[in-house]
Design a protein around this motif. Structure first.
Motif, PDB file in Angstrom:
ATOM      1  N   ARG A 333       0.738  -1.094   0.033  1.00 33.77           N
ATOM      2  CA  ARG A 333      -0.048   0.114   0.014  1.00 33.77           C
ATOM      3  C   ARG A 333       0.984   1.240   0.005  1.00 33.77           C
ATOM      4  O   ARG A 333       2.107   1.243   0.481  1.00 33.77           O
ATOM      5  N   GLU A 334       0.199   2.350  -0.371  1.00 37.39           N
ATOM      6  CA  GLU A 334       1.067   3.657  -0.385  1.00 37.39           C
ATOM      7  C   GLU A 334       0.901   4.351   1.113  1.00 37.39           C
ATOM      8  O   GLU A 334       0.074   3.860   1.884  1.00 37.39           O
ATOM      9  N   LYS A 335       1.762   5.352   1.106  1.00 29.23           N
ATOM     10  CA  LYS A 335       1.897   5.945   2.368  1.00 29.23           C
ATOM     11  C   LYS A 335       0.458   6.551   2.602  1.00 29.23           C
ATOM     12  O   LYS A 335      -0.111   7.210   1.986  1.00 29.23           O
ATOM     13  N   GLY A 336      -0.032   6.756   3.858  1.00 26.68           N
ATOM     14  CA  GLY A 336      -1.109   7.233   4.324  1.00 26.68           C
ATOM     15  C   GLY A 336      -2.586   6.404   4.308  1.00 26.68           C
ATOM     16  O   GLY A 336      -3.677   7.092   4.784  1.00 26.68           O
ATOM     17  N   THR A 337      -2.543   5.350   3.581  1.00 23.82           N
ATOM     18  CA  THR A 337      -3.535   4.314   3.565  1.00 23.82           C
ATOM     19  C   THR A 337      -3.697   3.686   4.755  1.00 23.82           C
ATOM     20  O   THR A 337      -2.625   3.420   5.534  1.00 23.82           O
ATOM     21  N   ASN A 338      -4.779   3.092   4.869  1.00 24.57           N
ATOM     22  CA  ASN A 338      -5.198   2.131   6.046  1.00 24.57           C
ATOM     23  C   ASN A 338      -5.096   0.663   5.818  1.00 24.57           C
ATOM     24  O   ASN A 338      -5.264   0.341   4.638  1.00 24.57           O
ATOM     25  N   PRO A 339      -4.786  -0.107   6.792  1.00 31.43           N
ATOM     26  CA  PRO A 339      -4.942  -1.577   6.434  1.00 31.43           C
ATOM     27  C   PRO A 339      -6.044  -2.189   5.861  1.00 31.43           C
ATOM     28  O   PRO A 339      -7.042  -1.648   6.286  1.00 31.43           O
ATOM     29  N   LYS A 340      -5.894  -2.807   5.011  1.00 27.86           N
ATOM     30  CA  LYS A 340      -6.871  -3.561   4.150  1.00 27.86           C
ATOM     31  C   LYS A 340      -7.356  -2.484   3.076  1.00 27.86           C
ATOM     32  O   LYS A 340      -8.222  -2.879   1.887  1.00 27.86           O
ATOM     33  N   ASP A 341      -6.798  -1.314   2.920  1.00 25.70           N
ATOM     34  CA  ASP A 341      -6.884  -0.547   1.652  1.00 25.70           C
ATOM     35  C   ASP A 341      -6.575  -1.050   0.272  1.00 25.70           C
ATOM     36  O   ASP A 341      -5.800  -2.000   0.447  1.00 25.70           O
ATOM     37  N   ALA A 342      -6.990  -0.702  -0.840  1.00 24.98           N
ATOM     38  CA  ALA A 342      -6.681  -1.166  -1.925  1.00 24.98           C
ATOM     39  C   ALA A 342      -5.000  -1.031  -2.153  1.00 24.98           C
ATOM     40  O   ALA A 342      -4.494   0.134  -1.787  1.00 24.98           O
ATOM     41  N   GLY A 343      -4.417  -2.086  -2.928  1.00 22.54           N
ATOM     42  CA  GLY A 343      -2.934  -1.905  -3.146  1.00 22.54           C
ATOM     43  C   GLY A 343      -2.227  -2.772  -4.227  1.00 22.54           C
ATOM     44  O   GLY A 343      -3.139  -2.913  -5.273  1.00 22.54           O
ATOM     45  N   GLN A 344      -1.103  -2.994  -4.275  1.00 17.66           N
ATOM     46  CA  GLN A 344      -0.724  -3.993  -5.352  1.00 17.66           C
ATOM     47  C   GLN A 344      -0.309  -5.190  -4.857  1.00 17.66           C
ATOM     48  O   GLN A 344       0.612  -5.299  -3.802  1.00 17.66           O
ATOM     49  N   THR A 345      -0.727  -6.116  -5.413  1.00 16.20           N
ATOM     50  CA  THR A 345      -0.439  -7.572  -5.028  1.00 16.20           C
ATOM     51  C   THR A 345       0.969  -7.889  -5.365  1.00 16.20           C
ATOM     52  O   THR A 345       1.342  -7.939  -6.523  1.00 16.20           O
ATOM     53  N   GLU A 346       1.748  -8.386  -4.435  1.00 20.24           N
ATOM     54  CA  GLU A 346       3.286  -8.929  -4.756  1.00 20.24           C
ATOM     55  C   GLU A 346       3.395 -10.117  -4.074  1.00 20.24           C
ATOM     56  O   GLU A 346       2.750 -10.504  -3.090  1.00 20.24           O
ATOM     57  N   LYS A 347       4.585 -10.680  -4.524  1.00 16.94           N
ATOM     58  CA  LYS A 347       5.255 -11.992  -3.720  1.00 16.94           C
ATOM     59  C   LYS A 347       6.532 -11.691  -3.565  1.00 16.94           C
ATOM     60  O   LYS A 347       7.333 -11.219  -4.346  1.00 16.94           O
ATOM     61  N   ILE A 348       6.897 -11.879  -2.104  1.00 14.88           N
ATOM     62  CA  ILE A 348       8.155 -11.683  -1.831  1.00 14.88           C
ATOM     63  C   ILE A 348       8.965 -13.206  -1.360  1.00 14.88           C
ATOM     64  O   ILE A 348       8.087 -13.750  -0.268  1.00 14.88           O
TER      65      ILE A 348
END
Length: 538
Positions: A333-348
């Motif tokens: 997620r981007e800065k300033g967003t809350n947990p569970k907000d939309a973001g970008q799916t990645e695998k680490i």
């Protein structure tokens, strides 16, 4: 570094030399005298529940002032020292040891001691005050109740074995068993999964380490991974958390916020932290106006920032979607967003996952139910420590939620001595009504705080609580020097004895006056009856 006491060279290490001189002076001036082998300790008798730093320290203060104690430790002797006996060998103190002087006799050899040095100081204190003779092991406390007639405390419903106690010190801490939440796919992960407190002996050299969590446990995990030679470290944190420099001057200045909450001036230290400490890493700092510095316990570490700058550690703001066979699936997620907000799916991808998810909080459910329910339940207690219904109970450091500069320091002794004062002097003991009014007053003063009134405080606010507690009651004034410094308890005890004699005389005189008055009333009534009888006869 050797644990043997030695004086540092004042030329090569002048600050450390001065620190050791200060410790020497404090030890000589403020340390209570340990009891002799044949000493008979008296009342009040205190039950100390927990053998960690707080339990050992408070018990040492009690016996040093001539009061008998019994320490109830749920673990074995190796668990003396509490959470420090269970953490990794690479763990160390994050704040400067100047702010971790849990007893006047503690003698630190360096600014940031490691686990072994901390345990050494705790166990030396335990033996120096002969607490090894007053400790029962493998004895978890399941109940503490007052005798209906004597009002003394009975532990585990077994007065025959342990006797009765005048007061209780709850020192069970805030860190119990490791907390490991279940995350989908954990069973399918092909690598290693460890809790952050169970890393001793685990190899991380050349591995990619994924740390789930962004608090103090994550800092310890980073130190472990770097020291072990991990190839790459990822820290997966749901939200931003303040990190402050590992600098005693900065830490103590932040602890001087007497309001113990966010104020209109909180932006000033936050601004300087972003510009001077975070610098180009300002993106991982909490966003302005969203999470203030005085709402949560900050992490204290400068090396973490250096490791992030070097690229060795990558800090990722994200939600954990689950495990894969060779890593973790996240929602970045981007800065300033809350947990569970939309973001970008990645695998680490990673070889080892460290669950820096903290510990379960030990429960105080062995205490009477009435002090754990309603509006005045922990942490909403008198001075955050004394349940209003039971001023003879002190839950030291185990109702703590968040704070700055408020770890094991001077306040352990102050809380312990306040309890002794409440037990020794009934006129200095607070009443339930006034304890609740103090809680209400503090809640009113901190009504604008974004968190609860007792969910965050600073060390200066804590000192204000102590000062107010002593100043508000004139019967506590004579105890002030003893409460704050542990000195001069003999004079207040003489005053208490004199007050008792005076009260006894006044009660005797009042009883005598009442007797004389009753005798006069009887005489008048006899005269009236005699007069009526004469009139009837006539």
């Amino acid at each position: 570094m050797t644990l043997e006491s030695r004086v540092q060279n004042p030329i090569l290490q002048p600050l450390l030399f001065i620190f050791q001189v200060i410790q020497f002076v404090l030890n000589k001036l403020l340390s209570p005298t340990p009891p002799s082998p044949k000493a008979r300790l008296g009342r009040p008798r205190i039950a100390v529940i927990g053998g960690g730093i707080t339990g050992v320290t408070s018990a040492a203060h009690c016996v040093g002032h001539g009061c008998d104690v019994r320490i109830f430790e749920a673990g074995k002797e190796e668990n003396i020292g509490g959470i420090w006996s269970r953490v990794n060998n690479t763990s160390g103190l994050q704040i400067h040891s100047l702010m971790y002087r849990f007893h006047p006799s503690v003698n630190w050899k360096q600014g940031y001691p490691d686990k072994q040095q901390i345990l050494s100081q705790v166990r030396e204190l335990w033996k120096r005050y002969r607490l090894d003779e007053r400790t029962v092991f493998e004895t978890p406390v399941t109940s503490a109740r007052q005798h209906p007639e004597t009002k003394k405390w009975i532990i585990n419903n077994d007065a025959e074995t342990y006797g009765q106690f005048d007061g209780i010190i709850c020192a069970i801490g805030t860190c119990g068993r490791p907390k490991i939440p279940h995350i989908p796919g954990m069973d399918s992960f092909q690598g290693e999964i460890h809790h952050s407190s169970q890393l001793t002996g685990k190899a991380a050299k050349g591995k990619t380490v994924i740390i789930i969590g962004g608090g103090a446990s994550a800092v310890e995990s980073i130190e472990y991974a770097v020291e072990e030679g991990a190839a790459q470290v990822y820290v997966l944190a749901r939200s931003e958390k303040w990190i402050i420099p590992r600098n005693p001057v900065v830490d103590m200045l932040l602890a001087l916020n007497i309001f113990g909450q966010e104020t209109r001036f909180s932006w000033i230290p936050e601004f300087f932290l972003r510009k001077l400490f975070y610098r180009e890493l300002e993106d991982i700092a909490p966003p302005s106006g969203k999470k203030g510095l005085f709402t949560d316990t900050p992490m204290v570490n400068s090396e973490v920032m250096n490791q992030i700058r070097s690229g060795k550690v990558k800090w990722v703001r994200c939600d954990i979607d689950g495990f894969t066979e060779n890593g973790v699936k996240i929602n970045r997620r981007e800065k300033g967003t809350n947990p569970k907000d939309a973001g970008q799916t990645e695998k680490i991808k990673g070889d080892m996952v460290i669950m820096a998810t903290g510990f379960q909080r030990p429960k105080l459910d062995f205490l009477p139910k009435e002090c754990l329910e309603g509006d005045y339940k922990p942490p909403n207690w008198y001075l955050q420590t004394f349940p209003p219904q039971f001023p003879t109970v002190a839950a030291i450091n185990c109702t703590y939620m968040n704070g700055i500069g408020s770890v094991g320091n001077w306040h352990i002794g102050i809380y312990t001595r306040l309890l002794l004062v409440f037990l020794l002097d009934d006129r200095a003991r607070p009443r339930t009504f006034w304890m609740k009014r103090w809680i209400d007053m503090t809640a009113f003063l901190k009504r604008r705080s974004p968190v609860g009134p007792f969910e965050f405080f600073t060390y200066l606010e804590l000192m204000w609580w102590f000062f107010f507690c002593v100043a508000i009651n004139p019967f506590r004034w004579k105890w002030a020097f003893f409460v704050f410094f542990g000195l001069g308890e003999n004079l207040p005890m003489k005053v208490v004895a004199a007050e008792e004699r005076l009260r006894s005389r006044l009660q005797a005189r009042e009883a005598e006056d009442q007797g004389s008055m009753a005798k006069g009333v009887r005489h008048v009534r006899e005269e009236e009856i005699r007069g009526r009888t004469m009139r009837i006869v006539t």
